[in-house]
Design an enzyme around this catalytic site. Structure first.
Site, short mmCIF file in Angstrom:
data_model
loop_
_atom_site.label_atom_id
_atom_site.label_comp_id
_atom_site.label_asym_id
_atom_site.label_seq_id
_atom_site.Cartn_x
_atom_site.Cartn_y
_atom_site.Cartn_z
N ARG A 101 5.71 29.32 40.71
CA ARG A 101 6.01 30.17 39.55
C ARG A 101 7.00 31.30 39.85
NH1 ARG A 101 3.91 26.27 38.61
NH2 ARG A 101 2.13 25.82 37.26
N SER A 111 -0.26 30.22 29.54
CA SER A 111 -1.00 30.65 30.74
C SER A 111 -0.58 32.07 31.09
CB SER A 111 -0.71 29.70 31.90
OG SER A 111 -1.22 28.42 31.63
N GLU A 138 1.71 35.63 34.82
CA GLU A 138 2.70 34.55 34.80
C GLU A 138 3.68 34.76 33.66
OE1 GLU A 138 2.62 29.76 33.94
OE2 GLU A 138 1.17 30.57 35.37
#
Length: 280
Positions: free
Chosen positions: A157, A204, A274
């Protein structure tokens, strides 16, 4: 190029909240993009608003959309160049048409190709960088560069592109042959059943810490269903924060902080966002 002054950002945020932008500009090619970047001081590159939380005040930011840079250039032998503005679901559909394989595990992820490349999006053990061979970007000097995957830093990520605030123009993939339609169908169904897709949400919200799942940590900390103002930790999937109707930017920030503090206190693990937060 299409320019909109004082554009309301609500329709471009998956949370259905957001402020009034100084400008909203739709770019049609990379030369236009460079010209705009040279003349604007504070810009934000907007895909389709997924995984992005935007301040609900009056913003001094120019938002630039690359949604019209949405081409697919098939060079043969599984090598495909894709414009940053293409919806990722369209790329999955194209892979099915051409019998290409390699990113089926990501089926159902919302967002544009550029957005997933920017943050190295992924799911179920697969990341988009697994099949990338090069990325075309605009760098901090407003120069267009095509960088091979071997010369880019990336991990879970996170990418050098994100850290250096470069702009993704396109990505070139090298796909395998043998499209796995059953995998695509399975993950699309799983996403629809296990994610709160019927409510505005951030996607998310937190990264999964190494060796852990954020959703499980949130449940163990007793925070699933937590409500602040119009925001709630989803009862369907606790790593999603949903807007129950009238959530404010401050509600989302407050509930994110409460979850981080609660998980840290209960488990000793520090969650990291995130999502991208545009505070202006």
């Amino acid at each position: 190029m299409r320019l909109h002054k004082n554009h309301v950002m609500k329709e471009h945020s998956n949370m259905k909240i957001g402020g009034v932008a100084k400008e909203y500009i739709e770019i049609e090619n990379k030369d236009e993009l460079v010209d705009i970047l040279k003349t604007k001081e504070k810009v934000f590159i907007l895909g389709n608003g997924t995984n992005t939380l935007i301040n609900d005040g009056v913003l001094e930011t120019t938002f630039i959309s690359l949604k019209d840079i949405d081409y697919i250039d098939d060079k043969g032998d599984g090598v495909v160049e894709v414009g940053a503005g293409l919806d990722f679901s369209d790329l999955i559909d194209y892979m099915g048409e051409k019998n290409y394989s390699g990113l089926e595990n990501l089926a159902g992820i919302p967002g544009t190709v550029g957005g997933l490349v920017f943050m190295n999006g992924g799911a179920h053990g697969t990341e988009i960088f697994d099949k990338i061979i090069s990325v075309e970007i605009v760098d901090e000097n407003n120069e267009i560069r095509k960088i091979s995957k071997e010369n880019l830093k990336f991990s879970y990520r996170i990418t050098e592109i994100k850290e250096k605030k470069w702009v993704v123009i396109s990505a070139t993939f090298k796909f395998d042959i043998g499209y796995l339609s059953e995998v695509v169908d399975r993950y699309k169904i799983k996403r629809s059943e296990n994610h709160p897709l019927n409510e505005p949400n951030l996607g998310s919200t937190f990264k999964n810490p190494e060796g852990h799942f954020s959703a499980r940590l949130i449940i163990e900390s007793g925070l699933q269903g937590e409500i602040i103002g119009g925001a709630q930790v989803s009862m369907v999937h606790p790593n999603f924060i949903v807007n129950k109707g009238e959530a404010k930017f401050s509600d989302i920030l407050d509930i994110i902080e409460k979850v981080k503090c609660g998980v840290k206190e209960k488990t000793g693990i520090q969650l990291e966002e995130e999502i991208i937060i545009v505070r202006d």
